[in-house]
Every structure is written in C-alpha cells, then in structure tokens.
Design an enzyme around this catalytic site. Structure first.
Site, PDB file in Angstrom:
ATOM      1  CB  CYS A  28      -0.950   0.012   1.197  1.00 55.40           C
ATOM      2  SG  CYS A  28      -0.115   0.267   2.758  1.00 55.40           S
TER       3      CYS A  28
ATOM      4  CG  ASP B  24      -9.251 -27.995  -1.566  1.00 56.88           C
ATOM      5  OD1 ASP B  24      -9.321 -29.227  -1.625  1.00 56.88           O
ATOM      6  OD2 ASP B  24      -8.200 -27.373  -1.351  1.00 56.88           O
TER       7      ASP B  24
ATOM      8  CG  ASP C   5      -5.557 -23.845  -0.887  1.00 56.35           C
ATOM      9  OD1 ASP C   5      -6.067 -24.949  -1.136  1.00 56.35           O
ATOM     10  OD2 ASP C   5      -4.680 -23.667  -0.040  1.00 56.35           O
TER      11      ASP C   5
END
Lengths: 798, 55
Positions: free
Chosen positions: A106, A511, A694
C-alpha cells in the site's frame, strides 16, 4: 474475531502469534503482540526512526507480508564493481539502481521506504512507484554501498531484488499516463464548452446576437475537436474493431452518438443551423473517459502478482566452475551450468538434481505443503525451496523459460486482458445499436416527407436523447463501484462476470486442505511418556531441535522461550532431526528414527521425541479447521447456498472436517478429474456452482465452476484461474462477496430498468418532434448521472 | 460585449498552455503515483524521537 486469547495476530505482519509466544513491542504506549523476533526487530526499527504513523495509515496487511526472512540475505556481492555495473546505470558521478521491492502492498509502504532511505547517508533520491513496486535509487558513484541500502530494505521487512536497468517504461505506467492525458483533455474541454453553452442557451431566451452566437459556436467547435479526436479515440478504435470483427459492442453506439452529434454540430456551426450539441458531446466523452479511467485504476491496483513472482527467485546463485565456487547473478546462468544449492536456499532455475538427496518445498507452485523427496535425476523447479541438504543441480532452463516464468507470463496475460465487465450490456448493445439505427432512419424518412425542414433536427434529437450512454454505463459503473468496494473489503475481483455468477450461486463447493483448514499442522496434544520430563521441557527441546530446520512441520514446534544450545545438529532426510543438548543425544522425528512404536491408525501426524534411544514424549499434530469456517458456512447456508466438500484427502480426515462444519454433501479421495466431474454433474442439475479452493490441483476445477474463489495464500496457479481472490487469512470475506454480488446485481437491474424506461419515454416524444435539442442533451446527461450515482451507492456497502 | 472576441481566445490560449504543462508533467512521471502524495501530507508532520536528519 482474531483478537481472542487463542488467536492473537502479529501487530506487524498479521500472522497468528504462536501459542505461548510472549514477544511484544511498545508502540504508542501500548504493548503490541508480535509473532517472531524478526517482526519485533522491524517494528522496533520503525518505531525508533519515528515512523509509527505507518501503522495507522497502512491498509490491513496480507498476513505474512512484511515478515522478515529468518536469515539475513547476503547482499555484499552487490558491491563488487561487476555487479554494480550489471545492476546500475551511471550518470555524471551518480549511480542509479532499480530495485523491485517485494512485500509492499500500500502507499504507506512506499512512504516508509522513501522516508527511511532518505535518512541514509549518501542517498541522493529514493522514489517508489507503488503501482509497479519499483524503487529508483540515486547515490554517488564513489562510495556506493548498494548492499547497505538493500540491507536497510530487508531490515524493514521487505524483500528487495535489484533489477537490470530497464530501457522501457512499464506498460501499466504508459497506460496510466495516456489515460490521464485523455481524462484531462475531456474534463477541461467539457468545462470550457459548458461555459460557452450557458451563454448560448441564455441567448436563446434573451434574444440572440447572431454574430456572437456564431462566434461562441466556433469556439466550442475548437475546444470540442480535440475532445472528440484525442480523448474519445479509444471508443472509436474499439468500435471499429467491433465492426471489423462483426461483434458490435457498446462502443459502437457510443461512437455513433459522439460522431454524429459532433458532425451535425459542425455542420450546424458552419451553415448557421438551428442548434449545436458540443456540450452534450464533451459531457458524454468526459463521463465515459472517467469511467474507463477508474476501471483501469482498479485493474492496476489488483496486486502485481506477476512481478511478485520474479522476486521469489534468488538474486544470486553459486555456480561451480571446475573447482571454484563463484557467486553470480541468476541472470548470468545458462543451460548446462552446475549450481550449488545449500539447505534453505531457493532453487534459482529449472534443472536436474545432479548430486545429493533432499526434500523440496514446492508449496509455491503446487500449494502442496508436504515436502517432496528428490533423488538424483529428478527435476527441480525454480522458486521451490531446498529444505534438507546441500545439492548440486544442472541447469536446464532459466528465467522466463522456467515453469515459474510460464505461470508468471500466463497471469500477466490474464491481467492485461480487459475484464469482461460488459458482456451483459454488450449483448443488449448489439440489438440496441441496430434498433436505434432503424428507428432513426425511420424517423428521418417520415419527417423528410412530412416536414423536410425539421427532419435533420428531429433525427438528431432522437439520436441524442436515446443515446444509450445510461445503458452503456449501467453495468460497468456498478461493477466498477463493486470492484473498488470489494477490494477495500479485501476481495480482489479479477473477472467482472464473477459478480454476476456469484449472485446466482446455489451451491458452494469447498476444498479441504488450506481452504477450510489452516493448511498448516499445529500441535494439538502432547503425551509425555517419561516422568522425568514435563510437557514444557519437551516442547522447548523439540523447538530447539527444529529451530534450524526449514521443514514445514518445524514451524508447528516454534516456542518463544530461550532455547538451549544444540550442538552437532543433524537432519536426516525423511526421518527427523537430532542434536546434542547438555551432552545427551536428542532425536525428534518418526517412530522408527526415535525408537518408539508406530502410532495406531489416526488422522493426525505423530512426531516422537527421544533421548539416548528412549522415547520421552510424542506430539500429535493436526491440521485444524479455520476458526471462522463454521460461522461462515452457516451464513452461506442462510443465504440459500448449499455447501459441499470435495477433497483429495482420505475418508477419515474429510469426514471429520465435514462433521465439524455440518456439511452433508461430502466427496473424498477425489482426483482433479473427479472434482471437475462432480461440479459438471451439479451444473447439469441446474445448479450455479461457486468453487472455493487453493491448491494447484484445484486449478482446472476453479476454471470449470461458474465462479471461483481462491484464498491469497494458496498456489499461484489456483489464483490465476480464480475469478475472485480473498486476501487475508480467513474465510469470512466469502459471505461479504456473496452479499455484495447480490446487491450489485440489484443495482445493475435498477440501472438497466431506468435506462430502458427513460429511452422508451423519450424516444416517442423526440420522434414526434416535442423534444428540443437542448432538452435532449439535458435528458441524456441526467439519465447517465442517475445511473452513475446509483452505482456509487455500492461504495457504502458494509 | 465585443471584448469577448478578445477575452475568449485569450482564455483558450491559457487553456492550451495549461494542457501543454500538464502533458509535460505527466510525461515526466509526476503523476505516476496518485496515492502516496495524498498520504504524505498527513504523514510528514510526524514526531521524531531525535531530531537528527541526514547531513
């Protein structure tokens, strides 16, 4: 949610603080918990340089970002003249280096880096580009200490990587610069033309000085011309591409409206005709350019993952030249080179294991947390980590030819493809364009016979008033607003269609490993079998033994206490670790290695601790269900979405998780093909499927589902095929995403309904000749403004 | 009103100048970072524990 006693998060890097860790840092007169000595050091450095405001102003960090590496990197090689020449450019006694800064996320990061480096002696200037994550450093050529600056960046918890000087500017920078220029031309042009338009309209009411009117129109013409030919050029080129490709998009009606209103206004200006619409043209172009600009910014802001990929490779490699070991930049490696890789080092290129046996952590590529054992002749992939022992590798491909490079290229391509935000509107657009042209031709023909003098003006009023800009903006404005709000809520939308599909979702398929569970084993129980030792003793000794190990299981053992010194430390691949503590030989590992009996059948992993051949204690390690999983799944079901669990894991493990989370639809021991088949079967039943996974083995399934969501900590390939990426280490953003998508589609429907009602009302009035051109212009602008303002309501979504 | 025939072209000249300056500024990279400067104004007043800066 994560602040309860059991799950404190690190003040610096937001990772969970390991149980029993008492490390804190005093910031703003409060003791803040941190997860490791590294984070403590970084936080103290930031505090001591007076930059604690960084913590107030940064965005919520992605867990683990900013966590310093366990071992300080070796930067000194970068001070050698050859390396300086390879990585810097010199101009009049100054050197300039470009450094990719991994781990910044950021603008507060770029401020922290610039401010800290500016305080370093010798630095002339330090500039960070938060879009490209590149730092440009200028420092004097004589006492160059590039290594010192790199070490400073490391101390701050970033992963710097010097880049070879770039001759060209990054494409996203060029894109943003051009877009800014177009936006400025459109906005300044609009303001000027509006001013002249006020004059023209008021003269309409107060009586006109014909010369002044002609003059104001001429001036408006001068200002509008660059707006049409420069600022609106992307619309014309894209419309032309649509025509050539026989797929007319929204840009075609936009171009026709802008083009015809402009041409008609020019004609009216030079023939001193009835009315001009320069104000409508510029306002229209300005709104559309602004929309495109905001959309581009959202696209750039989605974290630059492809560049982050390259930072996973080491900067240097140890090449074996005959007898000598030479440290060279990775960019100088070529096919056939032999490189030496020590335990804990990343693999610098793709290659074949030449000598040694080791285990490799390929989590980055495959998402598989368990290390893979490799023997001579096995292939090694760049970016994976060598865990156990020193190996030699012969290089087969380097740089962008590696597996990692291929993934990086794929994701780069995906990032530059324009998000398919507008398909729904595009579908309608093709019909609208045709309908509009037919109606306009019909109106023109009718008035040509009824009243030839008014035919042109009325046809133009029809074109302007029905200008489909409200329709054109309805969907993209809502999706852009939703995308920017979602990114504030820590969800990155990479494919706009995802929002539409997610709002219709009826089945959520999860998952297991890493998605519903933590994906990282924790100690769930300690059984002490020898009364001479306490549980605390065994934990501390196990931590000491595992301290130097890079094995993924080792992190489960970390305790913050002072660890006893370990001598003659040894790692036995696939077995465990051993070492001498206080003159006795301790072993930690599997039953056979330590000398205990193998554990009975269980879902958990058992690790044994023994001294001088006798078992002292054993640890039960289990992959725990995420603390927020139960609540998230309940909310998902309340939203009317069924839940299912699909995993490649064994029956016992899968069913235990399913029982904890009240999932009834359970599939275990699935191959990726099985998973895909399950999803396709559900789709055949008419379900809209959202897949949450993932691992790399989930990638085809993620691509096959109607919408896919991947957590940011999973495998990169899974993220490249996912439509939405969940930042942060929790599941709860999922429900936010579903609620937001539904709200977005509600707004899109409102917008489309409004645009259609407006056009349906305005078109007959205009065709009948009741709408003067100025009213048509106001109606058109007002209808698009309403659509944009309605879409902006999404920014207030909580 | 005839003064407008002078003033408006003059305004357009100024406008052209402003656009030219902006294009130059964009080209020199001053607008590449649109986020950090907005933060810097908040941050530069920061408390420094010791007031020693670089020489």
């Amino acid at each position: 949610m994560t602040d309860d006693k059991n799950h404190k998060t690190c003040f610096h890097c937001a990772l969970p603080v390991p149980t029993g860790c008492e490390l804190t840092v005093q910031i703003d007169e409060e003791q803040r918990p941190v997860c490791c000595p590294g984070c403590k050091a970084v936080a103290e450095l930031i505090r001591d340089t007076g930059l604690t405001r960084y913590y107030d102003l940064r965005d919520a960090p992605e867990p683990g970002v900013g966590r310093p590496p366990e071992e300080a990197a070796e930067w000194r090689v970068f001070d050698s003249p050859e390396m300086l020449d390879a990585f810097t450019e010199s101009h009049d006694n100054m050197r300039e280096a470009t450094i990719y800064v991994g781990g910044m996320y950021c603008s507060a990061c770029s401020w922290l880096i610039e401010t800290t480096l500016d305080k370093q002696p010798g630095i002339k200037s330090a500039e960070v580009n938060p879009i490209t994550h590149r730092l440009r450093l200028r420092f004097p050529a004589e006492d160059a200490s590039l290594s010192g600056y790199l070490a400073t960046l490391t101390d701050l918890g970033y992963q710097p990587q010097p880049l070879s000087p770039e001759s060209t500017v990054r494409p996203e920078v060029t894109e943003q610069r051009t877009a800014l220029k177009r936006l400025l031309v459109a906005s300044l042009g609009m303001m000027q033309v509006m001013m002249f338009a006020v004059g023209l309209y008021s003269m309409d009411f107060q009586g006109i000085d014909p010369d002044m009117q002609h003059f104001l129109r001429l001036v408006s013409f001068f200002v509008t011309t660059p707006v049409v030919f420069y600022a609106a050029r992307p619309f014309f080129t894209s419309a032309w591409r649509g025509v050539v490709g026989r797929k007319p998009g929204m840009d075609l009606p936009v171009s026709i409206a802008v083009g015809s209103a402009y041409i008609a206004s020019v004609y009216a200006t030079f023939t001193r005709g009835e009315a001009v619409w320069f104000d409508s043209v510029t306002m229209f172009v300005f709104f559309l350019t602004l929309g495109r600009f905001l959309e581009m910014r959202a696209r750039h802001r989605s974290i630059d993952r492809s560049a982050a990929l390259s930072s996973l490779l080491p900067n240097t490699a140890t090449r074996i030249d005959g007898e000598a070991h030479v440290v060279v930049p990775v960019s100088q490696l070529t096919r056939g080179d032999r490189v030496l890789i020590r335990a804990g080092e990343p693999i610098p290129a793709d290659g074949i294991l030449a000598t040694g046996t080791t285990s490799i952590d390929e989590a980055l590529l495959t998402g598989e947390a368990r290390p893979q054992t490799k023997v001579v002749g096995d292939e090694l992939s760049a970016g994976s980590i060598n865990l156990d022992s020193m190996i030699e590798m012969s290089v087969t491909s380097t740089g962008s030819d590696t597996t990692l490079g291929t993934i990086s290229r794929l994701s780069e391509r995906a990032r530059y493809a324009r998000p398919a935000f507008v398909t729904l509107a595009d579908k309608i657009a093709s019909y609208i364009v045709v309908a509009l042209l037919v109606v306009a031709t019909g109106v023109a023909t009718f008035w040509y016979f009824a009243d030839p003098d008014r035919a042109f003006v009325i046809t133009l009023s029809v074109l302007v008033v029905t200008c489909p800009c409200a329709l054109a903006l309805a969907t993209p404005a809502a999706f852009a607003a939703a995308g920017s709000r979602l990114s504030q809520l820590r969800l990155l939308v990479t494919n706009g269609n995802a929002i539409e599909a997610l709002s219709r979702a009826t089945l959520a398929v999860f998952d297991k490993t890493g998605t519903l569970t933590m994906g990282m084993p924790r100690i769930t129980a300690v059984f002490v079998t020898d009364n001479a030792w306490t549980e605390k003793d065994s934990r501390v000794i196990a931590a000491a033994l595992e301290h130097a190990s890079t094995h993924p299981l080792a992190r489960a053992f970390a305790v913050p206490d002072d660890l006893p010194a370990v001598t003659s430390h040894d790692i036995v691949v696939g077995q465990g670790v051993s070492g001498m503590i206080d003159g006795r030989e301790w072993r930690l590992g599997n039953a056979a290695f330590v000398g205990g009996a193998a554990a009975e059948d269980s879902t958990a992993t058992h690790v044994f601790l023994g001294v001088d051949g006798n078992v002292v204690a054993w640890f039960e390690l289990e992959d725990e269900v995420r603390p927020d999983a139960g609540q998230t799944l309940d909310t998902v079901r309340q939203l009317g979405i069924a839940t299912a669990l699909v995993s490649g894991d064994n029956r016992v493990a899968v069913e235990s998780v399913a029982a904890q989370l009240a999932i009834n639809d359970v599939h275990y021991e699935c191959t990726p093909e099985d998973k895909l088949a399950i999803i396709e079967a559900a789709q055949k039943r008419g379900e809209t499927v959202v897949m949450i996974g993932d691992g790399i083995n989930d990638a085809p399934v993620l691509a096959g589902a109607d919408t896919s969501i991947a957590p940011a900590h999973g495998a990169l390939l899974a993220q490249t095929s996912a439509d939405i990426i969940m930042l942060g280490d929790s599941l709860s953003p999922l429900t936010t995403a579903v609620e937001m998508s539904r709200k977005t589609m509600r707004i899109v429907r409102q917008n489309l309904a409004w645009a259609i009602v407006y056009n349906a009302l305005a078109l007959p009035l205009a065709a009948a000749g009741y709408v003067p051109p100025w009213a048509a212009a106001i109606g058109m602008s007002a209808s698009s403004l309403i659509v944009v303002l309605n879409a902006l309501r999404l920014n207030r979504f909580e | 009103m005839s003064i407008l025939y002078v003033l408006i072209p003059l305004a357009l000249l100024l406008l052209a100048g402003a656009v030219w300056v902006f294009f130059w500024a964009v080209g020199s990279g001053q607008f590449d970072d649109l986020d950090t400067p907005a933060m810097r104004i908040v941050m530069d007043d920061d408390t420094k524990p010791d007031e020693e800066d670089k020489p």
